[in-house]
Design a protein around this motif. Structure first.
Motif, PDB file in Angstrom:
ATOM      1  N   LEU A 160      42.253  28.400  63.794  1.00 41.26           N
ATOM      2  CA  LEU A 160      43.282  29.429  63.780  1.00 41.26           C
ATOM      3  C   LEU A 160      42.629  30.780  64.028  1.00 41.26           C
ATOM      4  O   LEU A 160      41.781  31.231  63.271  1.00 41.26           O
ATOM      5  CB  LEU A 160      44.023  29.409  62.438  1.00 41.26           C
ATOM      6  CG  LEU A 160      44.717  28.077  62.131  1.00 41.26           C
ATOM      7  CD1 LEU A 160      45.143  28.005  60.676  1.00 41.26           C
ATOM      8  CD2 LEU A 160      45.899  27.827  63.036  1.00 41.26           C
ATOM      9  N   LYS A 161      43.072  31.387  65.101  1.00 40.81           N
ATOM     10  CA  LYS A 161      42.403  32.593  65.590  1.00 40.81           C
ATOM     11  C   LYS A 161      42.586  33.809  64.670  1.00 40.81           C
ATOM     12  O   LYS A 161      41.654  34.509  64.354  1.00 40.81           O
ATOM     13  CB  LYS A 161      42.923  32.943  66.969  1.00 40.81           C
ATOM     14  CG  LYS A 161      42.653  31.840  67.976  1.00 40.81           C
ATOM     15  CD  LYS A 161      41.338  32.069  68.722  1.00 40.81           C
ATOM     16  CE  LYS A 161      41.057  30.980  69.731  1.00 40.81           C
ATOM     17  NZ  LYS A 161      41.057  29.603  69.186  1.00 40.81           N
ATOM     18  N   ASP A 162      43.790  34.041  64.285  1.00 42.92           N
ATOM     19  CA  ASP A 162      44.005  35.244  63.478  1.00 42.92           C
ATOM     20  C   ASP A 162      44.970  34.972  62.330  1.00 42.92           C
ATOM     21  O   ASP A 162      45.473  33.878  62.179  1.00 42.92           O
ATOM     22  CB  ASP A 162      44.512  36.397  64.354  1.00 42.92           C
ATOM     23  CG  ASP A 162      45.772  35.990  65.101  1.00 42.92           C
ATOM     24  OD1 ASP A 162      46.658  35.365  64.490  1.00 42.92           O
ATOM     25  OD2 ASP A 162      45.868  36.276  66.310  1.00 42.92           O
ATOM     26  N   GLU A 163      45.248  35.996  61.576  1.00 44.64           N
ATOM     27  CA  GLU A 163      46.114  35.842  60.408  1.00 44.64           C
ATOM     28  C   GLU A 163      47.516  35.404  60.770  1.00 44.64           C
ATOM     29  O   GLU A 163      48.155  34.671  60.029  1.00 44.64           O
ATOM     30  CB  GLU A 163      46.170  37.160  59.640  1.00 44.64           C
ATOM     31  CG  GLU A 163      45.169  37.196  58.507  1.00 44.64           C
ATOM     32  CD  GLU A 163      45.197  38.543  57.819  1.00 44.64           C
ATOM     33  OE1 GLU A 163      46.282  38.894  57.332  1.00 44.64           O
ATOM     34  OE2 GLU A 163      44.151  39.217  57.783  1.00 44.64           O
ATOM     35  N   GLY A 164      47.991  35.885  61.934  1.00 46.37           N
ATOM     36  CA  GLY A 164      49.319  35.498  62.404  1.00 46.37           C
ATOM     37  C   GLY A 164      49.419  33.996  62.608  1.00 46.37           C
ATOM     38  O   GLY A 164      50.374  33.367  62.168  1.00 46.37           O
ATOM     39  N   ASP A 165      48.422  33.433  63.261  1.00 42.91           N
ATOM     40  CA  ASP A 165      48.380  31.981  63.450  1.00 42.91           C
ATOM     41  C   ASP A 165      48.426  31.268  62.115  1.00 42.91           C
ATOM     42  O   ASP A 165      49.126  30.296  61.917  1.00 42.91           O
ATOM     43  CB  ASP A 165      47.070  31.558  64.153  1.00 42.91           C
ATOM     44  CG  ASP A 165      47.126  31.846  65.642  1.00 42.91           C
ATOM     45  OD1 ASP A 165      48.220  32.208  66.112  1.00 42.91           O
ATOM     46  OD2 ASP A 165      46.089  31.714  66.304  1.00 42.91           O
TER      47      ASP A 165
END
Ligand code: ZN
Length: 124
Positions: A43-48
């Motif tokens: 998961l790349k970022d917090e949104g993901d």
């Protein structure tokens, strides 16, 4: 024993129950597979991550409901096997209509008792 359904109708309900059972088992398997890929996904970022965990908790909720339904289906199938399936409400012994059973073949209660139980739960 009083019976609201004839043999043909019981057979019809049994087919529906088995179909539903298969559908639920497939859905549950799919959720498990999704979760496996989720844990290996990077998961790349917090949104993901937020989106993934939102899906996850939603799935858990669905899974819980589906498992409960599966139990009720097995309960009904067992009753059919033992010849104890009557199509009568387990609470008040009145007839669960075939129309209702076609929509919800694992129903144990008539509509009146069902809404009574649901109301009780809400109040608690
Ligand atoms: Zn009832």
């Amino acid at each position: 024993m009083a019976k609201a359904l004839n043999e043909k109708q019981v057979e019809e309900i049994k087919v529906l129950l088995l179909e539903n059972k298969q559908k639920i088992e497939t859905a549950l398997r799919k959720i498990d597979e999704d979760h496996e890929s989720l844990s290996t996904m990077d998961l790349k970022d917090e949104g993901d991550f937020a989106a993934a965990s939102r899906d996850y908790s939603n799935d858990i909720h669905i899974k819980k409901q589906q498992k409960k339904e599966l139990e009720l289906i097995d309960h009904a199938l067992k009753k059919i096997e033992k010849g104890e399936y009557t199509g009568l409400c387990e609470m008040c012994d009145s007839e669960i209509t075939i129309k209702r059973l076609r929509v919800k073949p694992h129903a144990r209660y008539c509509i009146d008792c069902r809404s009574f139980i649901d109301n009780e739960k809400k109040e608690r």
